[in-house]
Scaffold this motif. Structure first.
Motif, PDB file in Angstrom:
ATOM      1  N   ASP A 165      -2.053   5.462  -9.890  1.00 60.73           N
ATOM      2  CA  ASP A 165      -3.241   4.708 -10.738  1.00 60.73           C
ATOM      3  C   ASP A 165      -2.124   3.457 -11.223  1.00 60.73           C
ATOM      4  OD1 ASP A 165      -1.156   6.029 -12.247  1.00 60.73           O
ATOM      5  OD2 ASP A 165      -2.729   6.410 -14.044  1.00 60.73           O
ATOM      6  N   ARG A 166      -1.608   2.894 -10.275  1.00 54.02           N
ATOM      7  CA  ARG A 166      -0.780   1.779 -10.246  1.00 54.02           C
ATOM      8  C   ARG A 166       0.294   1.579  -9.257  1.00 54.02           C
ATOM      9  NH1 ARG A 166       4.574   3.435 -14.033  1.00 54.02           N
ATOM     10  NH2 ARG A 166       5.322   5.437 -13.712  1.00 54.02           N
ATOM     11  N   HIS A 167       1.149   0.565  -9.331  1.00 57.90           N
ATOM     12  CA  HIS A 167       1.826   0.406  -8.358  1.00 57.90           C
ATOM     13  C   HIS A 167       0.982   0.465  -6.452  1.00 57.90           C
ATOM     14  CE1 HIS A 167       4.968   0.930 -11.256  1.00 57.90           C
ATOM     15  NE2 HIS A 167       5.254   0.029 -11.404  1.00 57.90           N
ATOM     16  N   ASP A 170      -5.658  -2.767  -5.818  1.00 60.35           N
ATOM     17  CA  ASP A 170      -6.406  -2.653  -6.836  1.00 60.35           C
ATOM     18  C   ASP A 170      -8.177  -1.778  -5.665  1.00 60.35           C
ATOM     19  OD1 ASP A 170      -4.763  -4.164  -8.572  1.00 60.35           O
ATOM     20  OD2 ASP A 170      -6.599  -5.438  -8.844  1.00 60.35           O
ATOM     21  N   GLN A 173      -6.884   1.575  -6.492  1.00 66.25           N
ATOM     22  CA  GLN A 173      -5.903   2.372  -7.749  1.00 66.25           C
ATOM     23  C   GLN A 173      -7.280   3.469  -8.767  1.00 66.25           C
ATOM     24  OE1 GLN A 173      -3.586  -0.239 -10.023  1.00 66.25           O
ATOM     25  NE2 GLN A 173      -4.364  -0.474 -11.484  1.00 66.25           N
ATOM     26  N   CYS A 175      -7.989   5.987 -12.417  1.00 65.40           N
ATOM     27  CA  CYS A 175      -6.799   6.169 -13.260  1.00 65.40           C
ATOM     28  C   CYS A 175      -6.860   8.261 -13.698  1.00 65.40           C
ATOM     29  CB  CYS A 175      -7.816   5.513 -15.007  1.00 65.40           C
ATOM     30  SG  CYS A 175      -9.648   5.746 -15.023  1.00 65.40           S
ATOM     31  N   THR A 207       3.751   5.915  -7.977  1.00 59.98           N
ATOM     32  CA  THR A 207       2.548   5.248  -8.371  1.00 59.98           C
ATOM     33  C   THR A 207       1.371   6.224  -9.571  1.00 59.98           C
ATOM     34  OG1 THR A 207       1.719   6.827  -5.905  1.00 59.98           O
ATOM     35  CG2 THR A 207       2.404   4.619  -5.795  1.00 59.98           C
ATOM     36  N   THR A 209       0.992   6.929 -13.651  1.00 59.53           N
ATOM     37  CA  THR A 209       1.624   6.496 -14.446  1.00 59.53           C
ATOM     38  C   THR A 209       2.500   8.207 -15.462  1.00 59.53           C
ATOM     39  OG1 THR A 209      -0.998   7.119 -15.357  1.00 59.53           O
ATOM     40  CG2 THR A 209       0.060   4.622 -15.337  1.00 59.53           C
TER      41      THR A 209
END
Length: 439
Positions: A165-167, A170, A173, A175, A207, A209
């Motif tokens: 959900d990061r790095h 898009d 990705q 969440c 990658t 959170t």
């Protein structure tokens, strides 16, 4: 799954313990018989002793001159990366950005995912791998495609949707909320259905959170019999990045520990840059290391330290890590593992390499007693290795003076050509077609 008794005559090799810990860890029958009933091992031993016990007219498949072992178990591999194996890059992080993420984007298309899953599983079987712990992509449909293909073949496989959900781009990705919801739905749909098993799959700590790792830990507690798989301490740049992102953690491994992601049935790829406290923690929690030598050499990540891992009592297995790994073959993986050990001052006997690819891997997955050897009642997943598969292999093995020397030649000179056949629950799922002789 065959219901009647089947018998297979060949040399037989399997393990009951780690050869590094016990001189009596392996069972070797030069003229052996493997007896299968209802897809499970009924007996394994000397042909002369077992053949008279068979019911009349039991068919015996004759593989004399070859070697039957339990099917190989690959504990870290990415099926979506099949099409990008052997992609050039100066290191792990640019390799991800330039090749991995664009390739994985295509798995939003279920038809593409299904086509790759079919090829991937055929390639595993062609190389003698009958079980694997597999990364899919962030797309739930990539998991469905994989398990559909595995179920059709009657294979025991574990796999999971990547959480990220990061790095990352898009287009890949998710969440914390959707990743957790999709993972739980997939667990309920697939885990424990026939021979399929689910793995919670944070790609790697940088990658995800803290919220996503928290969700993964909650799911791991709610479903204690599912797997957890991720990457740790593969590359020094990655290690520094992880510590920048999680400054409160003692180490990269400690990031996962804080969220309850170290436990039995947790398997972490690479484990190169661990310290002694990390190794002790892995051993204490029953967390396993998947050693990926062809990948680590390809990306220049580093050399796994077998001596320190053994000193800590860690659970170990071998893995290809395709597509950073450069071969689906566990024999080629043994070849590179041997060299990595030598560069670190350790020595891996061939017996131990075969253990790490069979019963050692089953123990890492907490599947001893289900797969991994020929104990009575174990699922009859096995392979037939041909020591005459190539002219060089035939010449070398023709004058070996011990089992260790013979196995070492197979490990160092063998590849997919050495796999004559693969069986899942006693059913033939791959047979090598001999190449026609040139005119």
């Amino acid at each position: 799954m065959p219901a009647n008794i089947q018998a297979f005559r060949s040399s037989l090799l399997h393990f009951t313990a780690d050869p590094a810990a016990s001189p009596d860890a392996h069972h070797w029958h030069q003229d052996g018989l493997l007896v299968v009933e209802g897809g499970k091992v009924k007996a394994a031993g000397d042909y002369a002793a077992l053949h008279p016990t068979l019911p009349p007219d039991t068919p015996v498949t004759d593989y004399r001159g070859k070697l039957i072992t339990p099917g190989f178990i690959d504990t870290h591999i990415h099926y979506p990366q099949t099409d990008m194996i052997a992609s050039p890059a100066p290191g792990l992080l640019p390799w991800l950005d330039n090749f991995t993420f664009p390739t994985e984007r295509r798995f939003e298309d279920p038809a593409h995912a299904a086509a790759v899953a079919e090829f991937f599983l055929d390639e595993l079987l062609r190389n003698g791998t009958t079980t694997a712990l597999v990364y899919c992509t962030v797309h739930p449909q990539s998991v469905d495609a994989f398990f559909d293909a595995s179920s059709k073949r009657g294979l025991r496989m574990a796999a999971g949707k990547v959480l990220m959900d990061r790095h990352c781009p898009d287009f890949l990705q998710d969440c914390a909320e959707t990743g957790g919801r999709d993972s739980e739905a997939l667990i309920r749909r697939w885990h424990g259905k026939a021979r399929q098993l689910y793995a919670l799959t944070p790609r790697f700590a940088p990658t995800s959170t803290e919220a996503q790792l928290q969700v993964a830990g909650e799911l791991a507690r709610a479903y204690p019999d599912v797997y957890v798989q991720s990457h740790v301490s593969e590359n020094q740049d990655e290690c520094r990045w992880a510590m920048d992102l999680f400054p409160g953690a003692r180490s990269y491994l400690d990031v996962y520990d804080r969220y309850g992601l170290l436990r039995p049935r947790a398997v972490y790829g690479h484990c190169i840059w661990l310290d002694d406290d990390d190794r002790a923690r892995m051993a204490a929690t029953g967390t396993a290391a998947a050693i990926c030598p062809t990948s680590n050499l390809f990306l220049g990540s580093g050399l796994f330290d077998f001596a320190k891992a053994d000193q800590a009592g860690m659970l170990l297995s071998l893995a290809t890590d395709v597509g950073a790994g450069t071969s689906f073959s566990m024999l080629q993986t043994m070849n590179e593992a041997y060299k990595v050990a030598r560069l670190q001052g350790s020595y891996l006997p061939a017996l131990r390499m075969f253990y790490l690819a069979t019963l050692g891997a089953a123990r890492s997955l907490q599947l001893q007693g289900t797969i991994g050897n020929f104990a009575t009642g174990v699922e009859a997943d096995f392979i037939v290795l041909d020591p005459q598969a190539t002219p060089l292999l035939a010449r070398r093995t023709s004058h070996c003076n011990s089992l260790e020397e013979w196995l070492f030649a197979l490990a160092l000179l063998g590849d997919d050509r050495a796999v004559a056949a693969s069986y899942a629950q006693g059913r033939l799922v791959h047979e090598r077609v001999a190449e026609a002789a040139p005119d």
